[in-house]
Design a protein around this motif. Structure first.
Motif, PDB file in Angstrom:
ATOM      1  N   GLN A 145       0.706  -1.291  -0.064  1.00 49.31           N
ATOM      2  CA  GLN A 145       0.273   0.188   0.097  1.00 49.31           C
ATOM      3  C   GLN A 145       0.779   1.207   0.061  1.00 49.31           C
ATOM      4  O   GLN A 145       0.220   2.406  -0.306  1.00 49.31           O
ATOM      5  N   ALA A 146       2.102   1.220   0.447  1.00 46.49           N
ATOM      6  CA  ALA A 146       3.095   2.218   0.351  1.00 46.49           C
ATOM      7  C   ALA A 146       3.607   2.596  -1.005  1.00 46.49           C
ATOM      8  O   ALA A 146       4.518   3.334  -0.949  1.00 46.49           O
ATOM      9  N   ASP A 147       3.530   1.601  -1.844  1.00 50.75           N
ATOM     10  CA  ASP A 147       4.231   1.693  -3.251  1.00 50.75           C
ATOM     11  C   ASP A 147       3.784   3.052  -3.871  1.00 50.75           C
ATOM     12  O   ASP A 147       2.901   3.404  -4.153  1.00 50.75           O
ATOM     13  N   GLY A 148       4.944   3.734  -4.110  1.00 50.52           N
ATOM     14  CA  GLY A 148       4.775   5.237  -4.924  1.00 50.52           C
ATOM     15  C   GLY A 148       4.427   6.265  -4.079  1.00 50.52           C
ATOM     16  O   GLY A 148       4.153   7.231  -4.149  1.00 50.52           O
ATOM     17  N   HIS A 149       4.670   5.755  -2.529  1.00 52.75           N
ATOM     18  CA  HIS A 149       4.201   6.962  -1.532  1.00 52.75           C
ATOM     19  C   HIS A 149       5.543   7.336  -0.764  1.00 52.75           C
ATOM     20  O   HIS A 149       6.678   6.661  -0.851  1.00 52.75           O
ATOM     21  N   GLU A 150       5.343   8.397   0.201  1.00 47.48           N
ATOM     22  CA  GLU A 150       6.503   8.709   0.927  1.00 47.48           C
ATOM     23  C   GLU A 150       6.229   8.283   2.455  1.00 47.48           C
ATOM     24  O   GLU A 150       5.297   8.629   2.804  1.00 47.48           O
ATOM     25  N   VAL A 151       7.283   7.874   3.026  1.00 46.40           N
ATOM     26  CA  VAL A 151       7.348   7.290   4.472  1.00 46.40           C
ATOM     27  C   VAL A 151       8.283   8.225   5.128  1.00 46.40           C
ATOM     28  O   VAL A 151       9.612   8.166   4.679  1.00 46.40           O
ATOM     29  N   THR A 152       7.977   8.824   6.376  1.00 43.26           N
ATOM     30  CA  THR A 152       9.052   9.304   7.155  1.00 43.26           C
ATOM     31  C   THR A 152       9.171   8.439   8.461  1.00 43.26           C
ATOM     32  O   THR A 152       7.697   8.395   8.883  1.00 43.26           O
ATOM     33  N   THR A 153      10.145   8.253   8.921  1.00 47.74           N
ATOM     34  CA  THR A 153      10.240   7.323  10.055  1.00 47.74           C
ATOM     35  C   THR A 153      11.073   8.407  11.132  1.00 47.74           C
ATOM     36  O   THR A 153      11.368   9.512  10.783  1.00 47.74           O
ATOM     37  N   ILE A 154      11.209   8.037  12.379  1.00 44.40           N
ATOM     38  CA  ILE A 154      11.895   8.630  13.483  1.00 44.40           C
ATOM     39  C   ILE A 154      13.090   9.190  12.982  1.00 44.40           C
ATOM     40  O   ILE A 154      13.771  10.064  13.291  1.00 44.40           O
ATOM     41  N   GLU A 155      13.899   8.082  12.368  1.00 46.15           N
ATOM     42  CA  GLU A 155      15.152   8.208  11.682  1.00 46.15           C
ATOM     43  C   GLU A 155      15.175   9.478  10.911  1.00 46.15           C
ATOM     44  O   GLU A 155      16.211  10.002  10.665  1.00 46.15           O
ATOM     45  N   GLY A 156      14.137   9.839   9.913  1.00 42.29           N
ATOM     46  CA  GLY A 156      13.966  10.859   8.912  1.00 42.29           C
ATOM     47  C   GLY A 156      14.006  12.143   9.714  1.00 42.29           C
ATOM     48  O   GLY A 156      13.699  13.234   8.805  1.00 42.29           O
ATOM     49  N   LEU A 157      13.528  12.375  10.888  1.00 41.73           N
ATOM     50  CA  LEU A 157      13.106  13.763  11.416  1.00 41.73           C
ATOM     51  C   LEU A 157      14.319  14.481  11.717  1.00 41.73           C
ATOM     52  O   LEU A 157      14.193  15.675  11.562  1.00 41.73           O
ATOM     53  N   SER A 158      15.294  14.045  12.068  1.00 41.04           N
ATOM     54  CA  SER A 158      16.619  14.853  12.318  1.00 41.04           C
ATOM     55  C   SER A 158      17.048  15.271  11.118  1.00 41.04           C
ATOM     56  O   SER A 158      17.260  14.564  10.255  1.00 41.04           O
ATOM     57  N   ALA A 159      18.191  16.253  11.424  1.00 40.75           N
ATOM     58  CA  ALA A 159      18.788  16.760  10.167  1.00 40.75           C
ATOM     59  C   ALA A 159      20.309  17.213  10.481  1.00 40.75           C
ATOM     60  O   ALA A 159      20.253  17.938  11.411  1.00 40.75           O
ATOM     61  N   ASN A 160      21.100  16.914   9.704  1.00 36.79           N
ATOM     62  CA  ASN A 160      22.433  17.180   9.902  1.00 36.79           C
ATOM     63  C   ASN A 160      22.854  16.926  11.142  1.00 36.79           C
ATOM     64  O   ASN A 160      23.786  17.672  11.876  1.00 36.79           O
ATOM     65  N   GLY A 161      22.484  15.855  12.100  1.00 36.88           N
ATOM     66  CA  GLY A 161      23.097  15.450  13.259  1.00 36.88           C
ATOM     67  C   GLY A 161      22.107  16.388  14.297  1.00 36.88           C
ATOM     68  O   GLY A 161      22.630  16.002  15.535  1.00 36.88           O
ATOM     69  N   ALA A 162      21.145  17.205  14.051  1.00 37.07           N
ATOM     70  CA  ALA A 162      20.642  18.066  15.043  1.00 37.07           C
ATOM     71  C   ALA A 162      19.272  17.255  15.273  1.00 37.07           C
ATOM     72  O   ALA A 162      18.524  16.845  14.372  1.00 37.07           O
ATOM     73  N   LEU A 163      18.853  17.055  16.427  1.00 34.96           N
ATOM     74  CA  LEU A 163      17.447  16.630  16.769  1.00 34.96           C
ATOM     75  C   LEU A 163      16.421  17.346  16.155  1.00 34.96           C
ATOM     76  O   LEU A 163      16.511  18.886  16.358  1.00 34.96           O
ATOM     77  N   HIS A 164      15.218  16.995  15.865  1.00 38.86           N
ATOM     78  CA  HIS A 164      14.080  17.553  15.425  1.00 38.86           C
ATOM     79  C   HIS A 164      13.559  18.217  16.681  1.00 38.86           C
ATOM     80  O   HIS A 164      13.886  18.102  17.656  1.00 38.86           O
ATOM     81  N   PRO A 165      12.873  19.531  16.600  1.00 37.42           N
ATOM     82  CA  PRO A 165      12.532  20.221  17.644  1.00 37.42           C
ATOM     83  C   PRO A 165      11.553  19.298  18.697  1.00 37.42           C
ATOM     84  O   PRO A 165      11.879  19.520  19.981  1.00 37.42           O
ATOM     85  N   MET A 166      10.748  18.414  17.993  1.00 38.36           N
ATOM     86  CA  MET A 166      10.106  17.638  18.929  1.00 38.36           C
ATOM     87  C   MET A 166      10.832  16.693  19.812  1.00 38.36           C
ATOM     88  O   MET A 166      10.851  16.317  20.868  1.00 38.36           O
ATOM     89  N   GLN A 167      11.758  16.099  19.074  1.00 37.33           N
ATOM     90  CA  GLN A 167      12.832  15.145  19.765  1.00 37.33           C
ATOM     91  C   GLN A 167      13.565  15.919  20.695  1.00 37.33           C
ATOM     92  O   GLN A 167      13.667  15.410  22.057  1.00 37.33           O
ATOM     93  N   GLN A 168      14.030  17.298  20.439  1.00 39.25           N
ATOM     94  CA  GLN A 168      14.682  17.933  21.550  1.00 39.25           C
ATOM     95  C   GLN A 168      13.735  18.344  22.924  1.00 39.25           C
ATOM     96  O   GLN A 168      14.058  18.177  23.951  1.00 39.25           O
ATOM     97  N   ALA A 169      12.468  18.640  22.515  1.00 37.04           N
ATOM     98  CA  ALA A 169      11.441  18.844  23.472  1.00 37.04           C
ATOM     99  C   ALA A 169      11.062  17.628  24.193  1.00 37.04           C
ATOM    100  O   ALA A 169      11.208  17.720  25.648  1.00 37.04           O
TER     101      ALA A 169
END
Length: 160
Positions: free
Chosen positions: A66-90
């Motif tokens: 069912q995810a074929d052709g779609h975009e999935v974001t996991t917890i690993e995809g939230l952080s960017a350039n080694g910095a936590l996502h604001p929600m992770q930081q909170a």
């Protein structure tokens, strides 16, 4: 087996999956993204929450096909350039975790709450997270974390 192509955390991936394989198992076993936890396999706990095309979903109730052709974001995809996502930081700053098992799913659901504007009050946050279970924290610190991330987002917008 069936070949599918999904974009996971911004990277297009091609997988061969069984037609009955759940998305959570494809993420964990085939892609090695073990931050998405398996809790109940019955949509009761929310430990497996990911974003599918920007919507918060429990990946134990979505077939990989069912995810074929779609975009999935996991917890690993939230952080960017080694910095936590604001929600992770909170979550970190507000001690919104104990054992940590529910935390990835709780964070993914919380990010979606903020993105949709559904985190207007403590009661609204509690209602929005009611499909994600935590057996350790009692939810108070989790709601504090969501409100903290929301305040940080408002402050960032005000500075811009």
């Amino acid at each position: 087996m069936r070949s599918i192509a999904i974009t996971v955390n911004g990277v297009r991936r091609e997988l061969d999956v069984e037609p009955r394989q759940l998305l959570v198992y494809a993420l964990r076993e085939q892609l090695g993204l073990t931050g998405t936890n398996i809790g109940c396999d019955t949509t009761s706990c929310g430990a497996c929450t990911v974003h599918l095309d920007g919507e918060s979903v429990k990946s134990c109730t979505v077939l990989a096909v069912q995810a074929d052709g779609h975009e999935v974001t996991t917890i690993e995809g939230l952080s960017a350039n080694g910095a936590l996502h604001p929600m992770q930081q909170a979550f970190h700053e507000n001690h919104a975790l104990q054992c940590g098992y529910c935390t990835p799913g709780m964070i993914m659901a919380s990010v979606h709450l903020l993105a949709t504007g559904a985190a207007g009050s403590r009661e609204a946050i509690a209602e929005g997270l009611r499909g994600n279970l935590c057996r350790c924290t009692g939810y108070s610190h989790i709601i504090d974390a969501v409100q903290s991330a929301q305040q940080a987002a408002h402050a960032e917008v005000a500075r811009a």
